[in-house]
Design an enzyme around this catalytic site. Structure first.
Site, mmCIF file in Angstrom:
data_model
loop_
_atom_site.group_PDB
_atom_site.id
_atom_site.type_symbol
_atom_site.label_atom_id
_atom_site.label_comp_id
_atom_site.label_asym_id
_atom_site.label_seq_id
_atom_site.Cartn_x
_atom_site.Cartn_y
_atom_site.Cartn_z
ATOM 1 N N LYS A 92 -9.387 30.566 82.655
ATOM 2 C CA LYS A 92 -10.721 30.389 83.274
ATOM 3 C C LYS A 92 -10.705 30.647 84.784
ATOM 4 C CE LYS A 92 -11.432 28.935 79.209
ATOM 5 N NZ LYS A 92 -11.725 29.890 78.187
ATOM 6 N N GLU A 96 -14.930 22.900 90.614
ATOM 7 C CA GLU A 96 -16.274 23.456 90.768
ATOM 8 C C GLU A 96 -17.234 22.339 91.127
ATOM 9 O OE1 GLU A 96 -17.437 25.356 87.091
ATOM 10 O OE2 GLU A 96 -16.408 27.216 87.567
ATOM 11 N N HIS A 148 -19.552 19.016 73.052
ATOM 12 C CA HIS A 148 -19.178 20.429 73.108
ATOM 13 C C HIS A 148 -19.222 21.119 71.750
ATOM 14 C CE1 HIS A 148 -18.390 19.632 77.230
ATOM 15 N NE2 HIS A 148 -17.535 18.695 76.922
ATOM 16 N N ARG A 194 -14.400 36.813 71.346
ATOM 17 C CA ARG A 194 -14.383 36.836 69.870
ATOM 18 C C ARG A 194 -15.807 36.965 69.356
ATOM 19 N NH1 ARG A 194 -14.362 31.466 71.552
ATOM 20 N NH2 ARG A 194 -16.209 30.342 70.818
HETATM 21 C C1 MV4 Z 1 -19.736 22.674 83.815
HETATM 22 C C2 MV4 Z 1 -20.800 21.760 83.796
HETATM 23 C C3 MV4 Z 1 -21.383 21.438 84.995
HETATM 24 N N1 MV4 Z 1 -20.928 21.968 86.138
HETATM 25 N N2 MV4 Z 1 -19.314 23.183 84.977
HETATM 26 C C4 MV4 Z 1 -18.579 22.274 79.224
HETATM 27 C C5 MV4 Z 1 -17.687 23.134 78.396
HETATM 28 C C6 MV4 Z 1 -17.307 24.300 79.202
HETATM 29 N N3 MV4 Z 1 -17.713 25.489 78.514
HETATM 30 C C7 MV4 Z 1 -17.969 24.134 80.514
HETATM 31 N N4 MV4 Z 1 -18.750 22.948 80.451
HETATM 32 C C8 MV4 Z 1 -19.470 22.525 81.509
HETATM 33 N N5 MV4 Z 1 -19.107 23.049 82.707
HETATM 34 C C9 MV4 Z 1 -19.894 22.817 86.103
HETATM 35 N N6 MV4 Z 1 -19.454 23.312 87.254
HETATM 36 C C10 MV4 Z 1 -21.204 21.222 82.588
HETATM 37 C C11 MV4 Z 1 -20.524 21.593 81.433
HETATM 38 C C12 MV4 Z 1 -20.997 20.938 80.260
HETATM 39 C C13 MV4 Z 1 -21.655 21.626 79.284
HETATM 40 C C14 MV4 Z 1 -21.815 22.984 79.377
HETATM 41 C C15 MV4 Z 1 -22.450 23.673 78.400
HETATM 42 C C16 MV4 Z 1 -22.942 22.982 77.309
HETATM 43 C C17 MV4 Z 1 -22.775 21.633 77.176
HETATM 44 C C18 MV4 Z 1 -22.138 20.928 78.164
HETATM 45 C C19 MV4 Z 1 -21.980 19.581 78.020
HETATM 46 C C20 MV4 Z 1 -21.321 18.902 78.987
HETATM 47 C C21 MV4 Z 1 -20.817 19.573 80.102
#
Ligand code: MV4
Length: 456
Positions: free
Chosen positions: A116, A200, A235, A292
């Site tokens: 990442k 971040e 998630h 994927r």
């Molecule tokens: C984040 C975020 C808020 N701010 N990054 C969750 C899984 C991964 N794909 C990245 N995720 C997140 N990254 C920053 N800088 C909030 C999440 C996140 C989230 C993102 C997408 C869908 C659901 C979520 C649930 C909790 C946190």
């Protein structure tokens, strides 16, 4: 073109790949574990090979067993589906060295986007907006504190090798940053064998939007617009839809173009997605790439009419994409729900076992991708998704109405399923008016802790 493909997966995605192969005149070889001997996809394949016992590590993740099956069956290519070995750099490499085409990106691309922190750096190079954060990995506590000072709290600590929410911590002050930094590193080391983390700014209650991409080996990349996957719990996505009700045409265009820039910069081929967070002000930020075919690819297939698995196979065989960007149009609105054999009343505890009766919905606007049937026994060894139900209509309100009707029609007798919960979420004012965000399901569930759901 390939004459024979092995599918290194199970369940609905194995069937999905077999269906396209049949239409392309490609023979299919299905592999299965001892727990899947009665699976439906085995009846749809041209040849089947048992690759080991129920445990994934000994079957669907067993690279030597899968490669042996591929050699014995003399296939030209392997389709990995999603999960299991689909984003495993080593597996992609082994396929190549055995002269079997891996239907996915190059091992180098898999590795690059799977990291990442590297993917984030590539996004910056490609002029794709990222969440304000550290410049690469953060090696020590002192640097973490400096970066957090610059960003301002809250911040997120993320594992470079993580994904799907693993190895993440939120910090709202210096002490929680220090403890979170060490905790995230330890968790990442244990889970991925790599303790590297980066920082971040934390985006509060974002929408989760992902752009579907297709790239060929000739440098052509197109996007197929976005899916909104904001309805999630821990998630795990529950509902996906396209187009996103929270994008303007202008935002949609900018997001699609940003995703294409990133894929071209990474020399990416195969199907893939760029995940973005969208904040309340309409700012979007790249977070990760999925290298994927995803569970929810079907939503995009419905609104664009493109067979994504077909394109994936053709580009792996070295052909050019069948579409130009201007050929891709969104038609109507599609919503997908994931039907899981889980009990929402018991913290989504898996509910495997015998399906005594199975009768899926149908009629106008409905697609069901499922490997379930009456008399099927859901093995306890794998994920609990037993199918995907899609409603495709001319607009969002109509798609919701069709979906609610289809969920009422769905008969699954035996295991507990997420069907009653999905009906409640779809019928909720916050979802209906699309004011929801990624925290919606968890807020809903804690507001209705003992809600007794209507049984079908
Ligand atoms: C984040 C975020 C808020 N701010 N990054 C969750 C899984 C991964 N794909 C990245 N995720 C997140 N990254 C920053 N800088 C909030 C999440 C996140 C989230 C993102 C997408 C869908 C659901 C979520 C649930 C909790 C946190």
């Amino acid at each position: 073109m390939f004459g024979r493909i092995l599918i290194a997966n199970r369940g609905e995605i194995a069937q999905r790949v077999i269906r396209t192969c049949r239409e392309l005149g490609i023979e299919t070889v299905a592999v299965y574990s001892e727990a899947d001997a009665d699976a439906l996809y085995l009846r749809q394949a041209d040849e089947t090979i048992c690759i080991g016992p129920a445990q994934s590590a000994k079957s669907y993740l067993n690279i030597p067993a899968i490669i042996s099956a591929a050699e014995v069956a003399d296939v030209d290519a392997i389709h990995p589906g999603y999960g299991f070995l689909s984003e495993n750099e080593h597996f992609a490499e082994v396929c190549n060295s055995c002269n079997i085409t891996f239907i996915g990106p190059d091992p180098e691309s898999v590795a690059a986007v799977g990291n990442k922190a590297r993917a984030r750096a590539m996004a910056v190079e490609a002029d794709v907006p990222v969440v304000p954060g550290s410049d690469g990995p953060v090696q020590d506590e002192r640097t973490a504190l400096e970066v957090a000072q610059r960003l301002g709290y809250p911040v997120m600590i993320k594992a470079s090798s993580g994904g799907g929410g693993r190895g993440m911590r939120i910090a709202r002050n210096d002490p929680s940053l220090v403890s979170g930094f060490h905790a995230a590193r330890a968790e990442a080391e244990a889970a991925f064998g790599d303790p590297t983390v980066y920082l971040e700014k934390f985006v509060e209650n974002p929408r989760h939007i992902e752009v579907q991409l297709l790239g060929d080996k000739h440098g052509n990349v197109i996007h197929l617009f976005e899916r909104d996957c904001s309805v999630q719990r821990r998630h795990q996505k529950l509902i996906e839809e396209a187009p996103s009700p929270s994008l303007t045409p202008e935002l949609r265009k900018r997001m699609g173009e940003a995703a294409v820039r990133l894929a071209k910069h990474a020399k990416y081929h195969n199907a893939g997605t760029c995940e973005f967070l969208l904040d309340r002000k309409g700012n979007f930020y790249f977070i990760e790439v999925n290298a994927r075919i995803q569970v929810e690819h079907t939503v995009t297939e419905m609104v664009t009419g493109v067979d994504l698995v077909r394109e994936q196979i053709l580009v792996a065989a070295g052909e050019k994409l069948s579409y130009r960007q201007e050929d891709i149009r969104i038609q109507g609105h599609c919503i997908e729900v994931r039907i899981n054999a889980e009990d929402p009343e018991k913290d989504f505890q898996p509910s495997p076992g015998l399906i005594q009766m199975y009768a899926p919905p149908g009629g106008p606007g409905i697609r069901v991708d499922s490997h379930a049937y009456s008399g099927y026994r859901i093995p306890p060894n794998y994920d609990s998704m037993i199918g995907k139900l899609l409603a495709h209509r001319s607009n969002r309100d109509a798609a919701i109405a069709t979906m609610l009707r289809a969920l009422d029609e769905y008969v699954i007798v035996g295991p507990k399923t997420t069907i009653p919960l999905l009906s409640k979420v779809l019928d909720h004012a916050e979802f209906r008016t699309s004011r929801h965000d990624t925290g919606f399901v968890e807020r809903f569930l804690s507001a209705h802790p003992s809600a007794k759901h209507k049984q079908p």
